[in-house]
Motif scaffolding. Structure first.
Motif, PDB file in Angstrom:
ATOM      1  N   PRO A  74      -1.040  -2.169   8.572  1.00  0.00           N
ATOM      2  CA  PRO A  74      -2.228  -1.191   8.565  1.00  0.00           C
ATOM      3  C   PRO A  74      -2.855  -1.052   7.184  1.00  0.00           C
ATOM      4  CG  PRO A  74       0.175  -0.499   8.766  1.00  0.00           C
ATOM      5  CD  PRO A  74       0.157  -1.707   8.597  1.00  0.00           C
ATOM      6  N   SER A  75      -4.065  -0.162   7.071  1.00  0.00           N
ATOM      7  CA  SER A  75      -4.635   0.112   5.992  1.00  0.00           C
ATOM      8  C   SER A  75      -3.633   1.002   4.944  1.00  0.00           C
ATOM      9  CB  SER A  75      -5.754   0.945   5.919  1.00  0.00           C
ATOM     10  OG  SER A  75      -5.706   2.094   6.435  1.00  0.00           O
ATOM     11  N   THR A  76      -3.865   0.957   3.714  1.00  0.00           N
ATOM     12  CA  THR A  76      -3.015   1.939   2.777  1.00  0.00           C
ATOM     13  C   THR A  76      -3.283   3.134   3.449  1.00  0.00           C
ATOM     14  OG1 THR A  76      -4.861   1.922   1.261  1.00  0.00           O
ATOM     15  CG2 THR A  76      -3.099   0.456   0.872  1.00  0.00           C
ATOM     16  N   ARG A  77      -4.394   3.811   3.735  1.00  0.00           N
ATOM     17  CA  ARG A  77      -4.710   5.024   4.027  1.00  0.00           C
ATOM     18  C   ARG A  77      -4.077   5.751   5.508  1.00  0.00           C
ATOM     19  NH1 ARG A  77      -7.895   7.348   7.618  1.00  0.00           N
ATOM     20  NH2 ARG A  77      -8.813   5.344   8.107  1.00  0.00           N
ATOM     21  N   VAL A  78      -3.815   4.645   6.421  1.00  0.00           N
ATOM     22  CA  VAL A  78      -3.390   4.987   7.783  1.00  0.00           C
ATOM     23  C   VAL A  78      -1.816   4.968   7.357  1.00  0.00           C
ATOM     24  CG1 VAL A  78      -2.717   3.815   9.948  1.00  0.00           C
ATOM     25  CG2 VAL A  78      -5.049   3.852   9.124  1.00  0.00           C
ATOM     26  N   LEU A  79      -1.292   3.902   6.584  1.00  0.00           N
ATOM     27  CA  LEU A  79       0.201   3.821   6.483  1.00  0.00           C
ATOM     28  C   LEU A  79       0.576   5.157   5.693  1.00  0.00           C
ATOM     29  CD1 LEU A  79       2.754   2.370   7.024  1.00  0.00           C
ATOM     30  CD2 LEU A  79       2.166   1.124   4.853  1.00  0.00           C
ATOM     31  N   ALA A  80      -0.308   5.483   4.743  1.00  0.00           N
ATOM     32  CA  ALA A  80       0.109   6.789   3.942  1.00  0.00           C
ATOM     33  C   ALA A  80       0.241   7.949   4.896  1.00  0.00           C
ATOM     34  CB  ALA A  80      -0.840   6.763   2.772  1.00  0.00           C
ATOM     35  N   ALA A  81      -0.681   7.876   5.686  1.00  0.00           N
ATOM     36  CA  ALA A  81      -0.669   9.146   6.649  1.00  0.00           C
ATOM     37  C   ALA A  81       0.569   9.203   7.564  1.00  0.00           C
ATOM     38  CB  ALA A  81      -1.899   9.137   7.782  1.00  0.00           C
ATOM     39  N   ASP A  82       0.755   7.841   8.003  1.00  0.00           N
ATOM     40  CA  ASP A  82       2.141   7.785   8.850  1.00  0.00           C
ATOM     41  C   ASP A  82       3.222   8.340   8.406  1.00  0.00           C
ATOM     42  OD1 ASP A  82       0.496   6.806  10.909  1.00  0.00           O
ATOM     43  OD2 ASP A  82       1.379   4.792  10.995  1.00  0.00           O
ATOM     44  N   LEU A  83       3.310   7.498   7.129  1.00  0.00           N
ATOM     45  CA  LEU A  83       4.630   8.135   6.363  1.00  0.00           C
ATOM     46  C   LEU A  83       4.771   9.297   5.451  1.00  0.00           C
ATOM     47  CD1 LEU A  83       5.104   4.458   4.922  1.00  0.00           C
ATOM     48  CD2 LEU A  83       6.443   5.480   6.858  1.00  0.00           C
ATOM     49  N   ALA A  84       3.539   9.874   5.622  1.00  0.00           N
ATOM     50  CA  ALA A  84       3.314  11.322   4.843  1.00  0.00           C
ATOM     51  C   ALA A  84       3.710  11.148   3.453  1.00  0.00           C
ATOM     52  CB  ALA A  84       4.322  12.447   5.377  1.00  0.00           C
ATOM     53  N   VAL A  85       3.272  10.053   2.846  1.00  0.00           N
ATOM     54  CA  VAL A  85       3.109   9.812   1.494  1.00  0.00           C
ATOM     55  C   VAL A  85       1.723   9.766   0.995  1.00  0.00           C
ATOM     56  CG1 VAL A  85       5.325   8.714   1.493  1.00  0.00           C
ATOM     57  CG2 VAL A  85       3.239   7.335   1.581  1.00  0.00           C
ATOM     58  N   SER A  86       1.751   9.671  -0.619  1.00  0.00           N
ATOM     59  CA  SER A  86       0.157   9.589  -0.940  1.00  0.00           C
ATOM     60  C   SER A  86      -0.261   8.289  -0.642  1.00  0.00           C
ATOM     61  CB  SER A  86       0.275  10.232  -2.442  1.00  0.00           C
ATOM     62  OG  SER A  86       0.312   8.678  -3.381  1.00  0.00           O
ATOM     63  N   ARG A  87      -1.363   8.040  -0.994  1.00  0.00           N
ATOM     64  CA  ARG A  87      -2.109   6.655  -0.709  1.00  0.00           C
ATOM     65  C   ARG A  87      -1.736   5.790  -1.975  1.00  0.00           C
ATOM     66  NH1 ARG A  87      -8.257   5.592   1.238  1.00  0.00           N
ATOM     67  NH2 ARG A  87      -8.129   3.090   0.969  1.00  0.00           N
ATOM     68  N   THR A  88      -1.585   6.365  -3.040  1.00  0.00           N
ATOM     69  CA  THR A  88      -0.924   5.908  -4.266  1.00  0.00           C
ATOM     70  C   THR A  88       0.307   5.023  -4.038  1.00  0.00           C
ATOM     71  OG1 THR A  88      -1.624   7.889  -5.299  1.00  0.00           O
ATOM     72  CG2 THR A  88      -0.820   5.959  -6.831  1.00  0.00           C
ATOM     73  N   VAL A  89       1.239   5.409  -3.219  1.00  0.00           N
ATOM     74  CA  VAL A  89       2.641   4.895  -2.799  1.00  0.00           C
ATOM     75  C   VAL A  89       2.025   3.655  -2.320  1.00  0.00           C
ATOM     76  CG1 VAL A  89       4.337   5.095  -1.657  1.00  0.00           C
ATOM     77  CG2 VAL A  89       3.750   7.227  -2.992  1.00  0.00           C
ATOM     78  N   THR A  90       1.404   3.756  -1.097  1.00  0.00           N
ATOM     79  CA  THR A  90       1.005   2.519  -0.149  1.00  0.00           C
ATOM     80  C   THR A  90       0.310   1.428  -1.141  1.00  0.00           C
ATOM     81  OG1 THR A  90      -0.912   3.715   0.834  1.00  0.00           O
ATOM     82  CG2 THR A  90       1.117   3.910   1.907  1.00  0.00           C
ATOM     83  N   ALA A  91      -0.614   1.956  -1.580  1.00  0.00           N
ATOM     84  CA  ALA A  91      -1.408   0.892  -2.560  1.00  0.00           C
ATOM     85  C   ALA A  91      -0.573   0.160  -3.559  1.00  0.00           C
ATOM     86  CB  ALA A  91      -2.697   1.762  -3.201  1.00  0.00           C
ATOM     87  N   ALA A  92       0.279   0.907  -4.074  1.00  0.00           N
ATOM     88  CA  ALA A  92       0.980   0.270  -5.005  1.00  0.00           C
ATOM     89  C   ALA A  92       2.120  -0.596  -4.531  1.00  0.00           C
ATOM     90  CB  ALA A  92       2.114   1.303  -5.886  1.00  0.00           C
ATOM     91  N   ALA A  93       2.760  -0.232  -3.165  1.00  0.00           N
ATOM     92  CA  ALA A  93       3.402  -1.314  -2.480  1.00  0.00           C
ATOM     93  C   ALA A  93       2.764  -2.424  -2.297  1.00  0.00           C
ATOM     94  CB  ALA A  93       4.032  -0.324  -1.425  1.00  0.00           C
ATOM     95  N   TYR A  94       1.590  -2.495  -1.766  1.00  0.00           N
ATOM     96  CA  TYR A  94       0.825  -3.395  -1.183  1.00  0.00           C
ATOM     97  C   TYR A  94       0.404  -4.451  -2.225  1.00  0.00           C
ATOM     98  CZ  TYR A  94      -0.091  -1.859   3.498  1.00  0.00           C
ATOM     99  OH  TYR A  94      -0.003  -1.666   4.971  1.00  0.00           O
ATOM    100  N   GLU A  95       0.157  -3.726  -3.626  1.00  0.00           N
ATOM    101  CA  GLU A  95      -0.201  -4.547  -4.922  1.00  0.00           C
ATOM    102  C   GLU A  95       1.068  -5.263  -5.373  1.00  0.00           C
ATOM    103  OE1 GLU A  95      -1.856  -2.549  -8.357  1.00  0.00           O
ATOM    104  OE2 GLU A  95      -3.357  -1.668  -6.840  1.00  0.00           O
ATOM    105  N   GLN A  96       2.074  -4.763  -5.041  1.00  0.00           N
ATOM    106  CA  GLN A  96       3.205  -5.333  -5.574  1.00  0.00           C
ATOM    107  C   GLN A  96       3.537  -6.677  -4.312  1.00  0.00           C
ATOM    108  OE1 GLN A  96       5.550  -4.931  -7.849  1.00  0.00           O
ATOM    109  NE2 GLN A  96       6.773  -6.675  -7.104  1.00  0.00           N
ATOM    110  N   LEU A  97       3.375  -6.443  -3.291  1.00  0.00           N
ATOM    111  CA  LEU A  97       3.465  -7.510  -2.442  1.00  0.00           C
ATOM    112  C   LEU A  97       2.402  -8.738  -2.410  1.00  0.00           C
ATOM    113  CD1 LEU A  97       4.555  -5.640   0.659  1.00  0.00           C
ATOM    114  CD2 LEU A  97       5.858  -7.081  -0.739  1.00  0.00           C
TER     115      LEU A  97
END
Lengths: 468, 468
Positions: free
Chosen positions: B38-61
């Motif tokens: 999912p996009s970082t925005r969608v996943l952030a909404a799903d998990l109720a976290v900020s988009r910084t969190v999902t973006a950082a995780a994706y960047e790591q992977l």
């Protein structure tokens, strides 16, 4: 008295911190042999803690033999612990897995080269030196590894599977085995995978290092009393994340957990959703019945099985194992990945080589024969006086029951005067002791030292109990 | 997408937890190669976290190579990590001390037996096998130990003292040396002796495992940017409990901390009352100047010196050392006493035997010659194109500078297509990367593999930078 600073922000109980500080003061020389400690009331006021804290700390030091109480005249320092800190570091005393602190070692015992009958030391005397050399030579056959390894050497895990099948009647897949650095570090690793503040039940009395490792990880340890048949499953509180136990030879009391309790524990774990940590202490070393089914055989889904080579061989190898369900293994590997802590492969290689050459099986046969003979010697020396002995059907230690705490301390001191180091039951309790006695380990000393040491213990018990 | 549960109660950053969860999902097969995340925005909404969190995780992977971003079409799983959890446990990849996770290893690289040029693997090729065998044979001369040992084998500590004097110019007392299980576990042990919540500064970019080990102990890690001369002492914030640094060969950028900075760091530590943790990574392996004085030589009262045998020999031995002031040693020994965790002596014995026979000194001479030649090959292959190289004056890795993050990811991917594994700078940053490039380690592969692999890296860099 040196200044004592207690840290209220940590998970370490204040009484433990205070005992540590006093021990350190004695080690560094700020407290000297013969110094009188302030009364528990005065010290409690000085430190702004409850008197329960100071009393518990003094009791701990008393049980360890660093201080002695003289009725009506206070508490005095009677021995200085070896120091690990300042100046050249003294080699650490106190054993890896089962013994917790430098215990009472009075000046006479040191001078005369006392015999150490505290539990937890393996019987290295029966390890065949040619087999030992063969194993190290074979361990060098594999080239040095370029990559680290969080799982463990494949040959080691295969040897563990074979060992569990032959000696513990449990089939296991090598994929379910993770190498560890020993049982206590395995407990610490498992603790790190549980949520902080989670509740973990531990047998009472029980293995103090397990309690400490769990507490150090921020877990809440609940002591669970034993009844006459060991861990009382029905008495386990609700809301547990895990139960730590030693079903093969309860440490320190030595009971074998009966089969119905084993089944009940596994069923309860499934119903309540907690993990059972089965520390298979002394599991290889029964003298009477065939071994009962391991908890891990009954409930591989909820039981984490821990074993170590320290007690059947030597702590030199620093190797043990965990057998666990996939989710637990994955959590442990994530923790190892995150912290970069991996069990050392050097000792795993040596153990695997010992097993591959059949030397391990031969060693275990010799070890059982030797410990059986030693146990008979202990029972015949101590049982003659009608002193109750507990937990003597397995392993390498038993408990000499005594009427109360005063007798326990007195026997420890009387044995120490005769050059024999024993361990008291008191310090194995998290709370107030409900049983008294001394824990006597018979694997460690040279065989030739055992009989004279037992004579010393017998004399100490007679002296204290007023028997002829 | 499998269900993902984040734990807000732990100290582990949410982005790290999320990356872990996604990696685990790919390992277990719940996410498959080719799946679109999912996009970082969608996943952030799903998990109720900020988009910084999902973006950082994706960047790591992304940096690790498990996923790839296709411009305008999302992020796709491109490779499955090896699994440590379910089923037979795969041997762990990723190196002990300096490399953190299984990195990009695309299918072609696996098929063709790719060459691993990630940093952190020792050059086991130059270790003389006869010396290796001699050392293990000699290690079996001492009988098995009956007692555990929190301090370390005496012969090992003596060998460390000799090594520090000969190769690092530092006199030390054997009493000041504690054996460890390696640098990362030493960091974890030191972390456990600091109060929870204490602030520890770590170089930025820096050694990720050090950050994780400190965080796992509940410490607050503050990234401290490096300037052109390394760690900027004046920029250190107030209120620190410790500073972790790699002054000999900064990891990953490779700078040598200049002498004036060393003096300033020690003076600041004394003035502010913090500990300096000197990880002497690659300290034995300089190619240019004579080594600068160790921080531990300048400030033995405030510096804890860490060394390991994993990088100069092999992680098989699982051995390293700490040199520290008495109070630090005492705190470490209390922690070991409390948790029962002791460094394994088997590997210490082997290292001591290698040192005693002069084989260690011979090995280090060979190792320096070999790594010097390899470094020359790397510089000649990559430097010809005018690509900036950093940190090539010491150790076993250097950094190939690139214009930006896009080029970094592209070079990693282009090299992987040519069967060469590299490591990106991005994941060594705790925050947003301020430099781009690939980290290239040249100690690990067989010498015969190095030249073709370097040709692959050169071609990858040319492809991405659009040079002929």
């Amino acid at each position: 008295m040196p200044p004592i600073v207690l840290d209220r922000a940590t998970d370490v109980p204040l009484a433990v911190q205070l005992a540590d500080a006093l021990r350190a003061a004695a080690a560094s020389g700020s407290l000297r042999v013969g110094d009188r400690l302030p009364s528990t009331r005065v010290l409690a006021a000085d430190l702004a803690v409850s008197r329960t804290v100071t009393a518990a700390a003094y009791e701990q030091l008393l049980a360890e033999g660093w201080v002695q109480g003289r009725r009506g005249s206070g508490t005095y320092v009677t021995a200085a612990p070896p120091v690990g800190g300042a100046g050249p570091v003294a080699p650490a005393r106190g054993s890896d897995e089962r013994r917790v602190r430098p215990a009472q070692w009075d000046e006479r015992a040191t001078r005369t080269g006392g015999v150490d009958l505290r539990a937890g030391t393996p019987c290295v005397e029966v390890l065949d030196r040619a087999a030992w050399r063969r194993a190290w030579r074979a361990a060098a056959d594999a080239p040095p590894d370029a990559e680290p390894d969080a799982v463990g050497v494949a040959a080691f895990r295969a040897a563990v599977v074979e060992h569990l099948l032959r000696h513990r009647g449990m089939p296991a897949d090598p994929g379910a085995v993770l190498a560890t650095s020993g049982s206590t570090s395995a407990i610490a690793e498992l603790a790190a995978t549980l949520p902080r503040g989670a509740r973990v039940a531990v047998e009472e009395p029980g293995y103090q290092r397990a309690r400490w490792a769990l507490q150090a990880a921020g877990l809440h340890v609940l002591p669970v009393p034993l009844d006459g048949r060991g861990l009382d499953v029905a008495a386990l509180p609700a809301g547990l994340a895990a139960v730590y136990c030693t079903p093969a030879h309860q440490y320190p009391l030595g009971a074998l957990l009966p089969a119905d309790r084993r089944v009940a524990l596994v069923e309860r774990a499934r119903a309540d959703g907690f993990l059972v940590i089965e520390d298979d202490y002394d599991g290889e070393l029964r003298f009477d019945v065939a071994p009962l089914p391991l908890l891990a055989s009954l409930g591989p889904d909820v039981v984490v099985h821990l074993g170590t080579v320290s007690k059947i061989l030597t702590p030199t190898l620093g190797a043990g194992w965990i057998v666990a369900a996939p989710a637990v293994r994955a959590a442990l590997l994530r923790h190892r990945e995150r912290t970069g802590q991996r069990p050392s492969r050097a000792g795993q290689r040596v153990f695997a080589a010992l097993a591959a050459h059949g030397d391990l099986a031969r060693h275990l046969r010799r070890l059982r024969t030797e410990l059986g003979a030693r146990r008979a010697a202990v029972v015949s020396a101590l049982g003659a006086d009608g002193v109750p002995l507990r937990g003597d059907r397995a392993g390498a230690h038993l408990v000499v029951g005594l009427p109360g705490a005063a007798e326990e301390v007195a026997v420890l001191a009387a044995a120490a005067r005769r050059g024999v180091l024993l361990d008291g039951l008191a310090r194995h309790f998290a709370g107030a002791p409900t049983a008294a006695g001394v824990v006597l380990g018979y694997a460690g000393p040279a065989r030739s030292q055992l009989e004279p040491a037992l004579a010393g213990v017998t004399a100490a018990v007679r002296e204290v109990l007023g028997r002829p």
